[in-house]
Write an enzyme that holds these catalytic residues in place. Structure first.
Site, PDB file in Angstrom:
ATOM      1  N   HIS A  25       0.851  -1.196   0.000  1.00 38.63           N
ATOM      2  CA  HIS A  25       0.000   0.000   0.000  1.00 38.63           C
ATOM      3  C   HIS A  25       0.882   1.240   0.000  1.00 38.63           C
ATOM      4  CE1 HIS A  25      -3.205   2.789   1.108  1.00 38.63           C
ATOM      5  NE2 HIS A  25      -4.023   1.864   0.653  1.00 38.63           N
TER       6      HIS A  25
ATOM      7  N   GLU B 276      -7.778  -5.300   0.096  1.00 38.15           N
ATOM      8  CA  GLU B 276      -8.337  -6.108  -0.992  1.00 38.15           C
ATOM      9  C   GLU B 276      -8.295  -7.604  -0.716  1.00 38.15           C
ATOM     10  OE1 GLU B 276     -10.007  -4.321  -2.519  1.00 38.15           O
ATOM     11  OE2 GLU B 276      -9.075  -2.923  -3.909  1.00 38.15           O
TER      12      GLU B 276
HETATM   13  N1  ACO Z   1       3.915  -7.721  -4.539  1.00 39.40           N
HETATM   14  C1  ACO Z   1       5.233  -7.730  -4.810  1.00 39.40           C
HETATM   15  N2  ACO Z   1       6.019  -6.633  -4.754  1.00 39.40           N
HETATM   16  C2  ACO Z   1       5.430  -5.484  -4.386  1.00 39.40           C
HETATM   17  C3  ACO Z   1       4.058  -5.403  -4.090  1.00 39.40           C
HETATM   18  C4  ACO Z   1       3.304  -6.582  -4.173  1.00 39.40           C
HETATM   19  N3  ACO Z   1       1.999  -6.582  -3.904  1.00 39.40           N
HETATM   20  N4  ACO Z   1       3.747  -4.139  -3.783  1.00 39.40           N
HETATM   21  C5  ACO Z   1       4.878  -3.429  -3.884  1.00 39.40           C
HETATM   22  N5  ACO Z   1       5.894  -4.244  -4.268  1.00 39.40           N
HETATM   23  C6  ACO Z   1       7.288  -3.855  -4.461  1.00 39.40           C
HETATM   24  C7  ACO Z   1       7.441  -3.020  -5.710  1.00 39.40           C
HETATM   25  O1  ACO Z   1       7.774  -3.836  -6.822  1.00 39.40           O
HETATM   26  C8  ACO Z   1       8.545  -2.086  -5.323  1.00 39.40           C
HETATM   27  O2  ACO Z   1       9.781  -2.718  -5.490  1.00 39.40           O
HETATM   28  P1  ACO Z   1      11.013  -1.939  -6.203  1.00 39.40           P
HETATM   29  O3  ACO Z   1      11.109  -0.600  -5.528  1.00 39.40           O
HETATM   30  O4  ACO Z   1      12.174  -2.837  -5.982  1.00 39.40           O
HETATM   31  O5  ACO Z   1      10.589  -1.818  -7.632  1.00 39.40           O
HETATM   32  C9  ACO Z   1       8.353  -1.884  -3.827  1.00 39.40           C
HETATM   33  O6  ACO Z   1       7.646  -3.025  -3.366  1.00 39.40           O
HETATM   34  C10 ACO Z   1       7.561  -0.643  -3.462  1.00 39.40           C
HETATM   35  O7  ACO Z   1       6.403  -0.628  -4.238  1.00 39.40           O
HETATM   36  P2  ACO Z   1       5.820   0.660  -4.976  1.00 39.40           P
HETATM   37  O8  ACO Z   1       5.434   0.270  -6.359  1.00 39.40           O
HETATM   38  O9  ACO Z   1       6.731   1.834  -4.799  1.00 39.40           O
HETATM   39  O10 ACO Z   1       4.567   0.931  -4.134  1.00 39.40           O
HETATM   40  P3  ACO Z   1       3.447   1.963  -4.516  1.00 39.40           P
HETATM   41  O11 ACO Z   1       3.178   2.761  -3.304  1.00 39.40           O
HETATM   42  O12 ACO Z   1       3.750   2.710  -5.765  1.00 39.40           O
HETATM   43  O13 ACO Z   1       2.264   0.992  -4.893  1.00 39.40           O
HETATM   44  C11 ACO Z   1       0.516  -0.548  -4.697  1.00 39.40           C
HETATM   45  C12 ACO Z   1       1.299   0.567  -3.991  1.00 39.40           C
HETATM   46  C13 ACO Z   1       0.087  -0.095  -6.112  1.00 39.40           C
HETATM   47  C14 ACO Z   1      -0.751  -0.851  -3.891  1.00 39.40           C
HETATM   48  C15 ACO Z   1       1.421  -1.810  -4.782  1.00 39.40           C
HETATM   49  O14 ACO Z   1       1.774  -2.240  -3.494  1.00 39.40           O
HETATM   50  C16 ACO Z   1       0.763  -2.948  -5.548  1.00 39.40           C
HETATM   51  O15 ACO Z   1       0.863  -2.990  -6.774  1.00 39.40           O
HETATM   52  N6  ACO Z   1       0.072  -3.905  -4.839  1.00 39.40           N
HETATM   53  C17 ACO Z   1      -0.627  -4.968  -5.506  1.00 39.40           C
HETATM   54  C18 ACO Z   1      -1.960  -4.449  -6.038  1.00 39.40           C
HETATM   55  C19 ACO Z   1      -2.981  -4.205  -4.922  1.00 39.40           C
HETATM   56  O16 ACO Z   1      -3.144  -5.005  -4.013  1.00 39.40           O
HETATM   57  N7  ACO Z   1      -3.703  -3.077  -5.077  1.00 39.40           N
HETATM   58  C20 ACO Z   1      -4.740  -2.667  -4.104  1.00 39.40           C
HETATM   59  C21 ACO Z   1      -4.252  -1.549  -3.250  1.00 39.40           C
HETATM   60  S1  ACO Z   1      -5.407  -1.088  -2.039  1.00 39.40           S
HETATM   61  C22 ACO Z   1      -6.501  -0.063  -2.849  1.00 39.40           C
HETATM   62  O17 ACO Z   1      -6.187   0.593  -3.807  1.00 39.40           O
HETATM   63  C23 ACO Z   1      -7.839  -0.026  -2.361  1.00 39.40           C
END
Ligand code: ACO
Length: 376
Positions: A262, A319
């Site tokens: 998140h 989620e």
């Molecule tokens: N699985 C694996 N790796 C992850 C995940 C995940 N669920 N979430 C983040 N990471 C990794 C990223 O690849 C990133 O790694 P890097 O910096 O080496 O490339 C690091 O953790 C940080 O992630 P960001 O992309 O900077 O996180 P951001 O704040 O931009 O994104 C998000 C948050 C979009 C929710 C992300 O965690 C994600 O894609 N999760 C999966 C989708 C999801 O569950 N979405 C629902 C969110 S809740 C809502 O919107 C109601």
């Protein structure tokens, strides 16, 4: 020119709001002053909408009037039903159908933004239920004005009366996710309304933003992952061993685990706890071991995420438990994101009304990184 460009506007404060406070470090969510678990346990969805719009709880009389007015607005005009029917026939996705059908609400409500907001809150569940019935080739079920928001939706969806446990579980879900700070879809709605556009346009835009897998599109794939793991078990393999194997392979392939991570929460998303508790109660009614298996999968996912991205503090988000809860109510995963929209429409409309109280059009800047000095 110097620039303090923040990709994804991370950390940028772009609005002031009294609607909800998200504390990502403490893992706390407060909605109009109430802790989310308190609201989810005690309010009805209609009360929460009133609370968000008016910043106070309704009196018994106000609530009765408000509920009756919403109930009156549930039926869809024939043009909306035609749009849903045609889009379903062309196999449009559920969120596309919701977006197209919601935009037709401009035809049936023209009494200003507050009026449009009421119609949208009331009609979105009817759109979702009508779509689901049409996909299944079943006749649509007319709304029942004697039922509350959640009970009426489940009745329109299934054609039969839901159990109290199902109604309570759906109400808990709608309340838990009704608002959440300046998330992507809410920001989209505020940007649109801030141009002094109308409520139907703002909510339609927000639905488009919610559709994406990084925002509202995650619970379907989160449930798929749980089933994939359960189905991947080889003879005698435990849930834990299968989870370890499948999740490792997913992460090694560079894919994200849906339902985890998140932008704001660096500790457990408090909504995951509220929904987890509601799901636990629901599954206890007819225990199949599914809930227990899913929580075991969650624990392994968290351990492997920490191994995969040490120190990134990737936690379970709302989620994952949305998927478990809605599945437990008997709702198909294609409807998870539209039902999220049903709930978040409360927040979208409240944010729009709030934006207009002290409006300034959103107009940030971009940093130009293109070529210079070209001549045609
Ligand atoms: N699985 C694996 N790796 C992850 C995940 C995940 N669920 N979430 C983040 N990471 C990794 C990223 O690849 C990133 O790694 P890097 O910096 O080496 O490339 C690091 O953790 C940080 O992630 P960001 O992309 O900077 O996180 P951001 O704040 O931009 O994104 C998000 C948050 C979009 C929710 C992300 O965690 C994600 O894609 N999760 C999966 C989708 C999801 O569950 N979405 C629902 C969110 S809740 C809502 O919107 C109601």
């Amino acid at each position: 020119m110097t620039s303090d460009y923040k990709p994804g506007l991370e950390g940028v404060v772009a609005a002031r709001t009294r609607l909800s406070r998200v504390d990502g470090e403490a893992g706390e969510l407060t909605i109009a002053g109430y802790p989310v678990d308190d609201l989810a346990r005690h309010a009805s969805f209609e009360e929460a909408v009133y609370l968000l719009w008016h910043d106070r709880r309704p009196s018994a009389e106000e609530l009765a009037d408000f509920t009756a007015d919403l109930a009156k607005r549930r039926a869809l005009p024939s043009i909306t039903l035609s749009v849903i029917n045609e889009a379903t026939r062309r196999e449009s996705g559920a969120m596309d159908v919701l977006r197209m059908a919601s935009s037709t609400m401009s035809l049936s409500t023209c009494d200003g933004r507050a009026d449009q907001a009421r119609t949208l809150i009331a009609a979105i569940p009817t759109i979702v239920a009508a779509y689901a019935r049409m996909v299944d080739g079943k006749p649509i079920v007319e709304p029942d004005p004697t039922l509350g928001h959640a009970a009426n939706f489940l009745t329109m969806l299934t054609g039969s009366s839901p159990s109290d446990a199902q109604v309570r579980a759906l109400d808990a879900y709608l309340l838990t996710v009704c608002d959440h700070g300046l998330n992507a879809s809410t920001f989209a709605a505020r940007v649109i309304i801030a141009t002094e556009s109308d409520m139907v346009s703002a909510v339609t835009g927000a639905i488009g933003a919610l559709k994406g897998p990084l925002h509202g599109g995650a619970p379907g794939p989160a449930l798929d992952m749980v089933f994939e793991i359960l189905d991947a078990r080889t003879e005698g393999e435990s849930v834990g061993a299968a989870a370890d194997r499948v999740i490792r392979a997913t992460l090694e392939a560079g894919e994200r685990l849906m339902g985890f991570g998140h932008r704001i929460y660096k500790v457990r998303d408090p909504r995951a706890d509220v929904l987890g508790e509601a799901a636990r109660k629901l599954y206890a009614v007819d225990d199949t071991g599914f809930y227990e298996a899913a929580t075991e999968i969650e624990a392994i996912a968290l351990r492997l995420l920490e191994e995969h991205k040490p120190g990134r503090r990737l936690q379970t988000n709302v989620e994952f438990y949305t998927a478990l809860l809605l599945h437990g109510i008997g709702i198909p995963s294609t409807l998870f994101t539209p039902i999220f929209a049903m709930a978040r429409a409360a927040g979208w409309t409240a944010h729009c009304l709030e934006q207009l109280e002290a409006n300034r059009i959103y107009r940030p800047q971009s940093e130009y990184v293109g070529a210079m000095g070209r001549r045609w």
